[in-house]
Write an enzyme that holds these catalytic residues in place. Structure first.
Site, mmCIF file in Angstrom:
data_model
loop_
_atom_site.group_PDB
_atom_site.id
_atom_site.type_symbol
_atom_site.label_atom_id
_atom_site.label_comp_id
_atom_site.label_asym_id
_atom_site.label_seq_id
_atom_site.Cartn_x
_atom_site.Cartn_y
_atom_site.Cartn_z
ATOM 1 N N TYR A 59 0.848 -1.197 0.000
ATOM 2 C CA TYR A 59 0.000 0.000 0.000
ATOM 3 C C TYR A 59 0.878 1.240 0.000
ATOM 4 C CZ TYR A 59 -3.686 -3.263 1.538
ATOM 5 O OH TYR A 59 -4.574 -4.311 1.648
ATOM 6 N N HIS A 126 -0.386 -12.125 0.952
ATOM 7 C CA HIS A 126 -1.335 -11.268 0.239
ATOM 8 C C HIS A 126 -2.016 -12.002 -0.917
ATOM 9 C CE1 HIS A 126 -1.980 -6.664 -0.117
ATOM 10 N NE2 HIS A 126 -3.089 -7.313 -0.364
ATOM 11 N N PRO A 206 -16.083 -4.369 2.834
ATOM 12 C CA PRO A 206 -17.429 -4.812 3.225
ATOM 13 C C PRO A 206 -18.521 -3.822 2.855
ATOM 14 C CG PRO A 206 -16.268 -3.973 5.139
ATOM 15 C CD PRO A 206 -15.272 -4.011 4.017
#
Length: 317
Positions: A59, A126, A206
């Site tokens: 990231y 990952h 989500p």
């Protein structure tokens, strides 16, 4: 303080909702990054009991781990710190899998330096690298546990066969996968297996990358340069079709007196006691809205409506 659970049968205690930190540094609205506010959001999450703090070396790359490391200075013991390795970002932001043992050993050492700690509570692969036998990758990660650099290890976006193979070699504490009202795919195979084996499921995105919260009705609503401009589900035609999903979520949320984001998160929580979603935000108002979902209980008739939503238009990626 929000309710707690454990990461599977043998994992650490965490808040029922965690915090995904990727968007604080990467791909979402990067022009408006604000490190000071992001650190305040992490601190407020910890104060509210949202102790699972999730990041990854890719990231940024690396920027987000530096940010989380600064945020946890003096508060390391308050967090259940999770990071990920095994994906490499090149200069064009293309992703390459690397599950070689030597890479993961070096990657975790570098992550620990950026995170300003001598261990992470959860180190996650990952993506499984098809060019490297999973037994070799997972064996190296198990060695990191034995060395005390990771308290537990998990997988991300793994299929049931990969989960079983890894778990037979060393306990899989968690599986991180996308799960939301417009991406329920893991309910058919991955979630039943994690329940069978006592593994936690950590759903990312989500809220459907913000769509289920009702924030976006057309691509024009997205910030300039935002990664979602290239995502299939955020193209104009797909977004128009997906408003069917957002409208039902909005309607049912109104009936219960909660926000769409709270209802969407409560639906994810209702999928199992070891399901710990990690909605990402860098906005303290959205953080509070998200965490309030931990106390929402969905009546059976509303669950039935949500379970019957149409499939989303557009691929995930």
């Amino acid at each position: 303080m929000i309710d707690t659970t454990t990461l599977g049968t043998n994992g650490p205690t965490v808040g029922r909702i965690g915090l995904g930190c990727m968007g604080m540094s990467w791909v979402y609205d990067e022009q408006n990054r604000d490190e000071t506010t992001s650190i305040k959001v992490i601190h407020e999450a910890l104060d509210s009991g949202a102790t699972l703090i999730d990041t990854a070396d890719m990231y940024g790359p690396f920027d987000n781990e530096y940010l989380v490391g600064r945020a946890l200075a003096g508060r390391r013991d308050d967090a259940v710190l999770a990071t990920k390795g095994g994906l490499i970002v090149d200069g064009a932001r293309n992703l390459h899998r690397n599950g070689r043992p030597e890479h993961l050993r070096a990657a975790l050492d570098a992550s620990l330096l950026r995170l300003r700690t001598d261990h992470v509570d959860l180190y996650q692969l990952h993506r499984v690298d098809p060019a490297v036998p999973l037994a070799e990758t997972w064996g190296a990660m198990a060695e990191l546990v034995a060395a005390g650099k990771a308290r537990a290890i998990g997988l991300s976006e793994a299929d049931p066969a990969q989960i079983r193979e890894a778990h037979a070699l060393h306990p899989v504490t968690s599986v991180q996968s996308e799960l939301s009202l417009w991406t329920p795919d893991v309910l058919a195979g991955v979630l039943p297996l994690t329940e069978e084996l006592g593994i936690a499921l950590i759903p990312f995105s989500p809220l459907g990358r913000g769509f289920l919260a009702g924030r976006f009705t057309s691509p024009d609503d997205l910030p300039a340069g935002d990664w979602r401009h290239g995502n299939p589900r955020f193209q104009a035609d797909a977004m128009a079709q997906n408003q069917r999903i957002a409208a039902v979520v909005r309607e049912q949320a109104g009936l219960l007196g909660v926000t769409p984001a709270q209802l969407a998160l409560a639906w994810v929580l209702a999928q199992g006691r070891f399901v710990v979603p990690i909605p990402g935000t860098k906005n303290p108002v959205y953080l509070r809205d998200n965490l309030a979902a931990a106390s929402v209980r969905i009546p059976a008739e509303v669950l039935a409506v949500l379970d019957g939503l149409p499939a989303a238009a557009g691929r995930r990626y």
